[in-house]
Design a protein around this motif. Structure first.
Motif, PDB file in Angstrom:
ATOM      1  N   GLY A  75      44.907  54.414  30.640  1.00  0.00           N
ATOM      2  CA  GLY A  75      43.899  53.342  30.723  1.00  0.00           C
ATOM      3  C   GLY A  75      44.449  51.992  30.290  1.00  0.00           C
ATOM      4  O   GLY A  75      45.427  51.896  29.544  1.00  0.00           O
ATOM      5  N   LEU A  76      43.780  50.938  30.758  1.00  0.00           N
ATOM      6  CA  LEU A  76      44.282  49.579  30.534  1.00  0.00           C
ATOM      7  C   LEU A  76      43.319  48.732  29.715  1.00  0.00           C
ATOM      8  O   LEU A  76      43.501  47.534  29.600  1.00  0.00           O
ATOM      9  CB  LEU A  76      44.540  48.911  31.898  1.00  0.00           C
ATOM     10  N   SER A  77      42.275  49.358  29.138  1.00  0.00           N
ATOM     11  CA  SER A  77      41.298  48.582  28.373  1.00  0.00           C
ATOM     12  C   SER A  77      41.073  49.095  26.958  1.00  0.00           C
ATOM     13  O   SER A  77      40.130  48.687  26.295  1.00  0.00           O
ATOM     14  CB  SER A  77      39.954  48.558  29.119  1.00  0.00           C
ATOM     15  N   LEU A 324      56.221  48.166  47.180  1.00  0.00           N
ATOM     16  CA  LEU A 324      56.180  46.730  46.832  1.00  0.00           C
ATOM     17  C   LEU A 324      54.884  46.396  46.115  1.00  0.00           C
ATOM     18  O   LEU A 324      54.833  45.522  45.262  1.00  0.00           O
ATOM     19  CB  LEU A 324      56.289  45.874  48.098  1.00  0.00           C
ATOM     20  N   ARG A 325      53.835  47.084  46.438  1.00  0.00           N
ATOM     21  CA  ARG A 325      52.543  46.851  45.785  1.00  0.00           C
ATOM     22  C   ARG A 325      52.355  47.769  44.579  1.00  0.00           C
ATOM     23  O   ARG A 325      51.966  47.320  43.501  1.00  0.00           O
ATOM     24  CB  ARG A 325      51.416  47.049  46.830  1.00  0.00           C
ATOM     25  N   GLU A 326      52.663  49.041  44.764  1.00  0.00           N
ATOM     26  CA  GLU A 326      52.324  50.012  43.712  1.00  0.00           C
ATOM     27  C   GLU A 326      53.185  49.858  42.461  1.00  0.00           C
ATOM     28  O   GLU A 326      52.760  50.240  41.375  1.00  0.00           O
ATOM     29  CB  GLU A 326      52.467  51.430  44.263  1.00  0.00           C
ATOM     30  N   ILE A 328      54.150  47.086  41.077  1.00  0.00           N
ATOM     31  CA  ILE A 328      53.978  45.793  40.386  1.00  0.00           C
ATOM     32  C   ILE A 328      53.535  46.015  38.940  1.00  0.00           C
ATOM     33  O   ILE A 328      54.113  45.476  37.993  1.00  0.00           O
ATOM     34  CB  ILE A 328      52.951  44.889  41.129  1.00  0.00           C
ATOM     35  N   SER A 329      52.513  46.845  38.757  1.00  0.00           N
ATOM     36  CA  SER A 329      51.932  47.001  37.425  1.00  0.00           C
ATOM     37  C   SER A 329      52.978  47.464  36.411  1.00  0.00           C
ATOM     38  O   SER A 329      53.128  46.878  35.328  1.00  0.00           O
ATOM     39  CB  SER A 329      50.778  48.001  37.512  1.00  0.00           C
ATOM     40  N   GLU A 330      53.711  48.505  36.774  1.00  0.00           N
ATOM     41  CA  GLU A 330      54.735  49.057  35.872  1.00  0.00           C
ATOM     42  C   GLU A 330      55.813  48.002  35.582  1.00  0.00           C
ATOM     43  O   GLU A 330      56.258  47.843  34.442  1.00  0.00           O
ATOM     44  CB  GLU A 330      55.344  50.286  36.569  1.00  0.00           C
ATOM     45  N   TYR A 338      48.645  39.977  29.788  1.00  0.00           N
ATOM     46  CA  TYR A 338      47.213  40.032  29.514  1.00  0.00           C
ATOM     47  C   TYR A 338      46.564  40.263  30.874  1.00  0.00           C
ATOM     48  O   TYR A 338      46.759  39.482  31.809  1.00  0.00           O
ATOM     49  CB  TYR A 338      46.726  38.720  28.892  1.00  0.00           C
ATOM     50  N   LYS A 339      45.788  41.346  30.968  1.00  0.00           N
ATOM     51  CA  LYS A 339      45.326  41.775  32.280  1.00  0.00           C
ATOM     52  C   LYS A 339      43.860  41.410  32.509  1.00  0.00           C
ATOM     53  O   LYS A 339      43.014  41.730  31.670  1.00  0.00           O
ATOM     54  CB  LYS A 339      45.481  43.290  32.422  1.00  0.00           C
ATOM     55  N   ASN A 340      43.578  40.759  33.606  1.00  0.00           N
ATOM     56  CA  ASN A 340      42.202  40.552  34.049  1.00  0.00           C
ATOM     57  C   ASN A 340      41.979  41.433  35.274  1.00  0.00           C
ATOM     58  O   ASN A 340      42.828  41.479  36.170  1.00  0.00           O
ATOM     59  CB  ASN A 340      41.972  39.094  34.463  1.00  0.00           C
ATOM     60  N   TRP A 371      49.401  37.264  40.510  1.00  0.00           N
ATOM     61  CA  TRP A 371      48.191  37.729  41.200  1.00  0.00           C
ATOM     62  C   TRP A 371      48.517  38.943  42.056  1.00  0.00           C
ATOM     63  O   TRP A 371      49.519  38.966  42.759  1.00  0.00           O
ATOM     64  CB  TRP A 371      47.685  36.668  42.173  1.00  0.00           C
ATOM     65  N   TYR A 372      47.642  39.910  42.018  1.00  0.00           N
ATOM     66  CA  TYR A 372      47.683  41.005  42.988  1.00  0.00           C
ATOM     67  C   TYR A 372      46.330  41.699  42.940  1.00  0.00           C
ATOM     68  O   TYR A 372      45.475  41.323  42.132  1.00  0.00           O
ATOM     69  CB  TYR A 372      48.828  41.991  42.718  1.00  0.00           C
ATOM     70  N   GLY A 373      46.148  42.696  43.762  1.00  0.00           N
ATOM     71  CA  GLY A 373      44.885  43.431  43.661  1.00  0.00           C
ATOM     72  C   GLY A 373      44.386  43.982  44.971  1.00  0.00           C
ATOM     73  O   GLY A 373      45.063  43.919  46.006  1.00  0.00           O
ATOM     74  N   HIS A 374      43.179  44.516  44.854  1.00  0.00           N
ATOM     75  CA  HIS A 374      42.552  45.228  45.959  1.00  0.00           C
ATOM     76  C   HIS A 374      41.581  44.249  46.605  1.00  0.00           C
ATOM     77  O   HIS A 374      40.359  44.371  46.451  1.00  0.00           O
ATOM     78  CB  HIS A 374      41.836  46.464  45.418  1.00  0.00           C
ATOM     79  N   ILE A 375      42.138  43.270  47.289  1.00  0.00           N
ATOM     80  CA  ILE A 375      41.314  42.149  47.743  1.00  0.00           C
ATOM     81  C   ILE A 375      40.267  42.602  48.764  1.00  0.00           C
ATOM     82  O   ILE A 375      39.198  42.008  48.865  1.00  0.00           O
ATOM     83  CB  ILE A 375      42.232  41.013  48.274  1.00  0.00           C
ATOM     84  N   LEU A 380      40.356  41.453  42.026  1.00  0.00           N
ATOM     85  CA  LEU A 380      41.597  40.728  41.713  1.00  0.00           C
ATOM     86  C   LEU A 380      42.182  41.211  40.407  1.00  0.00           C
ATOM     87  O   LEU A 380      41.462  41.361  39.423  1.00  0.00           O
ATOM     88  CB  LEU A 380      41.283  39.256  41.444  1.00  0.00           C
ATOM     89  N   HIS A 381      43.498  41.403  40.354  1.00  0.00           N
ATOM     90  CA  HIS A 381      44.187  41.606  39.086  1.00  0.00           C
ATOM     91  C   HIS A 381      44.977  40.333  38.803  1.00  0.00           C
ATOM     92  O   HIS A 381      45.883  39.981  39.557  1.00  0.00           O
ATOM     93  CB  HIS A 381      45.146  42.793  39.160  1.00  0.00           C
ATOM     94  N   LEU A 382      44.571  39.685  37.724  1.00  0.00           N
ATOM     95  CA  LEU A 382      45.180  38.413  37.369  1.00  0.00           C
ATOM     96  C   LEU A 382      45.951  38.687  36.084  1.00  0.00           C
ATOM     97  O   LEU A 382      45.344  38.927  35.052  1.00  0.00           O
ATOM     98  CB  LEU A 382      44.010  37.451  37.125  1.00  0.00           C
ATOM     99  N   ALA A 419      36.411  45.427  37.077  1.00  0.00           N
ATOM    100  CA  ALA A 419      36.130  46.032  38.381  1.00  0.00           C
ATOM    101  C   ALA A 419      36.448  47.516  38.382  1.00  0.00           C
ATOM    102  O   ALA A 419      35.701  48.314  38.930  1.00  0.00           O
ATOM    103  CB  ALA A 419      36.936  45.326  39.453  1.00  0.00           C
ATOM    104  N   GLU A 420      37.589  47.883  37.751  1.00  0.00           N
ATOM    105  CA  GLU A 420      37.991  49.289  37.820  1.00  0.00           C
ATOM    106  C   GLU A 420      38.713  49.777  36.574  1.00  0.00           C
ATOM    107  O   GLU A 420      38.977  50.970  36.458  1.00  0.00           O
ATOM    108  CB  GLU A 420      38.865  49.539  39.058  1.00  0.00           C
ATOM    109  N   HIS A 421      39.067  48.913  35.640  1.00  0.00           N
ATOM    110  CA  HIS A 421      39.815  49.365  34.455  1.00  0.00           C
ATOM    111  C   HIS A 421      38.907  49.783  33.298  1.00  0.00           C
ATOM    112  O   HIS A 421      39.388  50.285  32.300  1.00  0.00           O
ATOM    113  CB  HIS A 421      40.764  48.263  33.954  1.00  0.00           C
ATOM    114  N   GLY A 422      37.628  49.551  33.422  1.00  0.00           N
ATOM    115  CA  GLY A 422      36.710  49.900  32.331  1.00  0.00           C
ATOM    116  C   GLY A 422      36.632  48.797  31.283  1.00  0.00           C
ATOM    117  O   GLY A 422      37.331  47.778  31.356  1.00  0.00           O
TER     118      GLY A 422
HETATM  119  C1  MLT Z   1      46.853  48.330  40.011  1.00  0.00           C
HETATM  120  O1  MLT Z   1      46.069  47.945  40.869  1.00  0.00           O
HETATM  121  O2  MLT Z   1      48.081  48.252  40.174  1.00  0.00           O
HETATM  122  C2  MLT Z   1      46.297  48.970  38.799  1.00  0.00           C
HETATM  123  O3  MLT Z   1      44.941  48.723  38.666  1.00  0.00           O
HETATM  124  C3  MLT Z   1      47.046  48.647  37.549  1.00  0.00           C
HETATM  125  C4  MLT Z   1      47.082  47.211  37.168  1.00  0.00           C
HETATM  126  O4  MLT Z   1      46.164  46.453  37.455  1.00  0.00           O
HETATM  127  O5  MLT Z   1      48.034  46.784  36.518  1.00  0.00           O
END
Ligand code: MLT
Ligand code: ZN
Length: 466
Positions: A75-77, A324-326, A328-330, A338-340, A371-375, A380-382, A419-422
């Motif tokens: 988890g991220l929160s 390239l997308r998956e 990014i977070s790691e 700091y994750k939004n 910036w990235y995310g499930h637009i 948005l993940h900021l 949106a999805e991290h809780g």
């Molecule tokens: C993602 O979309 O990559 C995950 O929610 C993890 C993140 O936001 O870092």
């Protein structure tokens, strides 16, 4: 420190090897992927049955001990953080397949099953579990349900909630509830199952889940497009989603691509540089679908929205484009970001993006913002990267101020602060931007009904019962 008499009673429930008191175990089990809190539980318990979970919760009630439910801790929160002497109840041993019903296409599993194992099991049966995200290799299904995990296929398949057909839970009061029992139709009053989904371990411990599976997708094609600017991403989304049944529509910025290619050694999708990239996926069901995708691509280029693009020609190329997308977070963990994790309705995204972009440029002139995310889901993940020169605490303090402004903007757009991290510990101060005072009061009443003594995951999602 736990009293010796309590330790004895806990050992009597789970057995000596299943009660962990060593420093390393306390550290490992007391934290999730967040780095802001120091783990300090008093013990870790590894129950092997629902009856053991129930006995632990009853004992915790008798002695007023706080309990933190624990899954894969991805988890991220801070929802699984134990920092105040709590008992961590880890579901790792409740990890088997308990029942599979091919007619109903459901599988009942222990909450500790790793998500990727559930996906593999489904595949072995010629079926598909569609909730997917980067940490499926270590996250557990119980944690996914407790946080209503989303991920990269929500645009087509929805969140974890859509796939939970039944739950067995032990409430904070120590009762065992069997919720919905795998039924597709069940209009018999309140659906308590849905209260537990996304409740972040504040109402009960999820012990078993009956999961709906579906038919596997056909072979999919992946496109990565270089997009001219922020608003153009939404134009591209509109064009593609009007005519094609997308299974993913993700985006990431040039900085995200730079970092992921430099640190992971992945090749760039093409030479042309673009400020943003969109990654989209669709089932490649016929030649006509591919031709349509290419025609839309050309329209997007002619309109000036897309600068370049690539369409996967093989499964391995598709999987490399996804990396390239998956990844990014790691990759970004290196900068202690700091994750939004924010969302608005897709239709309001163009306006919202303009304002959030201005806000970030104004408030973070010296910080690197990725910036990235499930637009395609309006999510948005900021990520604000910590400059090396700043201590974590100072950095966090600066980010917290900006988060309040982002919260106000989200309130204006009727969006979500998570949106999805809780919510966990990280977002609870911002909950009021997305939930009314009446809703929050109702949530507290619900908590009280399931967990009268407030022993379950105290301080997560919202503060004390009032
Ligand atoms: C993602 O979309 O990559 C995950 O929610 C993890 C993140 O936001 O870092
Ligand atoms: Zn995400």
């Amino acid at each position: 420190m736990l009293a010796e008499t309590i330790i004895k009673q806990l050992v009597a429930i789970v057995g000596e090897p299943r009660l962990l008191l060593g420093d390393d175990d306390l550290k490992r089990f007391g934290i999730d992927r967040t780095t802001l809190w120091t783990p300090a539980p008093s013990a870790v318990l590894l129950p092997g049955s629902v009856a053991e979970v129930q006995a632990i919760v009853r004992l915790a009630n008798e002695h007023n001990l706080a309990v933190v439910p624990s899954g894969g801790r991805t988890g991220l929160s801070g929802g699984a953080v134990a920092k105040d002497g709590e008992l961590v109840v880890a579901m790792d041993r409740l990890n088997s397949v308990l029942d599979f019903n091919p007619m109903d296409r459901t599988v009942t599993v222990g909450a500790g099953m790793i998500t990727a194992q559930l996906q593999d099991f489904a595949e072995q049966q010629g079926l598909f579990y569609p909730v997917d995200f980067a940490s499926t290799g270590s996250s557990q299904i119980g944690g996914n349900i407790a946080t209503n995990a989303g991920g990269i296929k929500v645009i087509k398949y929805g969140m974890t909630r859509n796939w939970v057909a039944g739950l067995k839970v032990v409430t904070g009061n120590g009762d065992v509830l069997e919720l919905n029992k795998g039924l597709a139709k069940n209009n018999t009053g309140y659906d308590l199952r849905h209260l537990f989904i996304g409740s972040e371990g504040t109402l009960g411990l999820i012990c078993e889940a009956t999961i709906q599976l579906t038919r596997p997708p056909l072979e999919s094609s992946v496109m990565v497009l270089g997009v001219a600017d922020f608003p153009a991403i939404m134009d591209v989304l509109r064009c593609f989603s009007t005519d094609i049944d997308l299974s993913a529509f993700e985006f990431f910025s040039q900085q995200a691509l730079e970092k992921v290619t430099a640190h992971r050694g992945h090749p760039k999708p093409f030479e042309t540089e673009a400020p943003f990239y969109a990654l989209l996926e669709f089932e490649n069901s016929s030649e006509a679908v591919l031709e349509q995708a290419m025609a839309i691509f050309e329209t997007c280029v002619e309109s000036g929205w897309v600068l370049d693009g690539v369409l996967s020609q093989s499964l391995s190329q598709a999987s490399n484009l996804w990396k390239l997308r998956e990844d990014i977070s790691e990759t970004l963990w290196h900068w202690k970001p700091y994750k939004n994790d924010i969302s608005v309705r897709v239709s309001r995204m163009p306006e919202f993006l303009r304002e959030v972009d201005e806000l970030v440029a104004r408030q973070y002139p010296d910080f690197e913002v990725v910036w990235y995310g499930h637009i395609g889901d309006g999510n948005l993940h900021l990520n604000i990267l910590k400059p090396e020169t700043l201590e974590v605490a100072q950095f966090h303090a600066k980010c917290v101020n900006v988060s309040s402004e982002i919260g106000q903007l989200l309130a204006k757009y009727e969006g979500s602060v998570s949106a999805e991290h809780g919510v966990g510990l990280l977002k609870k101060d911002y909950l009021h931007y997305s939930r009314s005072a009446e809703e929050m009061a109702m949530m507290r009443s619900i908590k009280r009904a399931f967990d009268a003594n407030g022993i379950l995951n105290p301080g997560k999602v919202f503060d004390e019962l009032s």
